[in-house]
Write a protein that holds these residues in place. Structure first.
Motif, PDB file in Angstrom:
ATOM      1  N   GLU A   1       0.839  -1.207   0.000  1.00  0.00           N
ATOM      2  CA  GLU A   1       0.000   0.000   0.000  1.00  0.00           C
ATOM      3  C   GLU A   1       0.871   1.253   0.000  1.00  0.00           C
ATOM      4  N   GLU A   2       1.906   1.256   0.820  1.00  0.00           N
ATOM      5  CA  GLU A   2       2.804   2.414   0.884  1.00  0.00           C
ATOM      6  C   GLU A   2       3.572   2.600  -0.422  1.00  0.00           C
TER       7      GLU A   2
ATOM      8  N   SER B   1       1.154   3.958  -3.084  1.00  0.00           N
ATOM      9  CA  SER B   1       0.880   5.374  -2.828  1.00  0.00           C
ATOM     10  C   SER B   1       2.067   6.239  -3.230  1.00  0.00           C
ATOM     11  N   SER B   2       3.279   5.815  -2.879  1.00  0.00           N
ATOM     12  CA  SER B   2       4.481   6.575  -3.233  1.00  0.00           C
ATOM     13  C   SER B   2       4.656   6.656  -4.746  1.00  0.00           C
TER      14      SER B   2
ATOM     15  N   GLN C   1       2.014   9.029  -6.286  1.00  0.00           N
ATOM     16  CA  GLN C   1       2.350  10.426  -5.992  1.00  0.00           C
ATOM     17  C   GLN C   1       3.509  10.895  -6.866  1.00  0.00           C
TER      18      GLN C   1
ATOM     19  N   LYS D   1      -2.465  11.133  -3.910  1.00  0.00           N
ATOM     20  CA  LYS D   1      -2.400   9.995  -2.993  1.00  0.00           C
ATOM     21  C   LYS D   1      -3.617   9.114  -3.209  1.00  0.00           C
ATOM     22  N   PRO D   2      -3.432   7.888  -3.712  1.00  0.00           N
ATOM     23  CA  PRO D   2      -4.574   7.029  -4.018  1.00  0.00           C
ATOM     24  C   PRO D   2      -5.135   6.363  -2.767  1.00  0.00           C
TER      25      PRO D   2
ATOM     26  N   LYS E   1      -6.879   2.566  -1.275  1.00  0.00           N
ATOM     27  CA  LYS E   1      -6.361   1.209  -1.219  1.00  0.00           C
ATOM     28  C   LYS E   1      -6.118   0.673  -2.632  1.00  0.00           C
ATOM     29  N   ILE E   2      -5.060  -0.110  -2.781  1.00  0.00           N
ATOM     30  CA  ILE E   2      -4.687  -0.600  -4.108  1.00  0.00           C
ATOM     31  C   ILE E   2      -5.764  -1.488  -4.705  1.00  0.00           C
TER      32      ILE E   2
END
Length: 375
Positions: free
Chosen positions: A182-183, A186-187, A190, A196-197, A199-200
């Motif tokens: 998830e991190e 998001s990275s 971005q 910033k999305p 949940k995948i």
């Protein structure tokens, strides 16, 4: 106006004929998705290969024919889902083995036929006989039988199989932490799109357009099921002979052919080894950690919903990635990072929806680029 091209030959490649998606490779015939290799014919999706024919999905292999999902194999014929193997024939899911024929699930073994270890001189005699017959078969018919097809024709002794399985513990599902993926997603988003999305899983359909479908299948253990990807010969594996990875390895230690008869031939060898013949559509080689719905992996970490991952980390939803990180929605992506929905490409950085590109950075919705940036 957009025009897509075939016959993609990129990087420092030469002597390529009737092939596409070839990167830094030489002497390639009627093959696709080949990178950093030489002397390859009639093969698909491989890297760092040398003298490989009629094979698919492998890396660092040489002087072999009919490989499928192998890593670092040498002088092999018709081996599948195997690694660090030399001089082996018609074997499946064997690792760190030498001189084995018609074997299944073995680890660190040699001089085996049908999972039965033989004295070196006896093994050598039987091997010589079978190799001569294989050569004659290939010369006369211009092809050789497939292991899964031959085994599927032989009924399994269910009572014996269930008795053996009763002594083998169920494979325990390893814990999975979704936070690193998830991190990473998001990275990456971005970096690419400045937002910033969520949940995948909300983007699963978008990221899975090039993924292989999954099918639910029964396994050899009654009442157990397994997800099988649409890949290779996996659909040819008989359900009554499918096991999870740890179960297949345990079965190999107790299931083997009887003492070989005086006369062994291609006509009877498949039946002789059939009690040991179990297939496994998943295997993890090397140091792998924190993976979910990842089937074939080599030295990878934080992988989710991927068919093949090699030396990669923080990747999800794709078919095949090599030495890549922070990649999502990938298909045959090599040495890339921070990229989304990129396919058949190598050495990409911060790219979105790029296809058949090499050595590119900060590119969006591009096809057939080489050494480009900000496109």
């Amino acid at each position: 106006r957009f025009v897509y091209t075939g016959d993609m030959v990129l990087g420092k490649s030469s002597k390529v004929q009737s092939s596409s998606d070839i990167v830094d490779s030489h002497f390639i015939l009627e093959s696709s998705q080949v990178s950093f290799s030489k002397y390859i014919a009639y093969s698909y999706c491989l890297e760092y290969g040398d003298s490989i024919f009629g094979s698919q999905n492998h890396g660092n292999c040489s002087y072999s024919i009919g490989l499928a999902s192998n890593d670092k194999n040498v002088r092999c014929l018709k081996t599948s889902n195997s690694s660090f193997v030399q001089d082996c024939y018609y074997s499946h899911n064997i690792h760190e083995c030498n001189d084995c024929m018609f074997c299944f699930g073995l680890r660190s073994s040699r001089n085996c036929i049908g999972n039965l270890q033989l004295p070196p001189d006896k093994y050598k005699s039987i091997k010589q006989n079978l190799v001569e017959q294989l050569a004659n078969e290939l010369e006369s018919k211009k092809s050789l039988p497939r292991l899964a097809d031959k085994i599927a024709q032989i009924p399994l002794d269910q009572n014996k199989a269930q008795s053996l399985l009763s002594s083998i513990p169920l494979q325990i599902q390893k814990p999975y932490n979704p936070n690193p993926i998830e991190e990473a997603f998001s990275s990456t988003m971005q970096t690419l799109l400045g937002f910033k999305p969520g949940k995948i899983e909300q983007y699963q359909e978008w990221l899975s357009k090039t993924s292989r479908k999954l099918y639910k299948r029964n396994t050899a253990r009654k009442g157990d099921i397994m997800y099988i990807p649409d890949y290779n010969n996996f659909d040819k594996y008989p359900s009554e002979r499918i096991l999870h990875e740890s179960e297949a390895q345990a079965m190999a230690s107790i299931a083997h052919m009887d003492e070989p008869p005086e006369k062994i031939s291609l006509e009877n060898i498949f039946k002789l080894v059939s009690n040991a013949a179990f297939f496994c559509p998943e295997y993890q080689v090397g140091k792998n950690h924190n993976k979910s719905m990842a089937f074939i992996g080599v030295d990878s970490i934080n992988i989710q919903n991927a068919l093949i991952d090699v030396s990669s980390k923080n990747c999800a939803y794709g078919y095949y990635c090599l030495a890549s990180e922070y990649c999502f929605g990938f298909h045959a992506l090599r040495k890339s990072k921070y990229s989304v929905n990129c396919c058949l490409s190598s050495v990409l950085s911060r790219c979105l929806e790029c296809h058949s590109c090499v050595s590119c950075s900060d590119c969006y919705f591009c096809h057939n680029l080489e050494n480009c940036s900000e496109c």
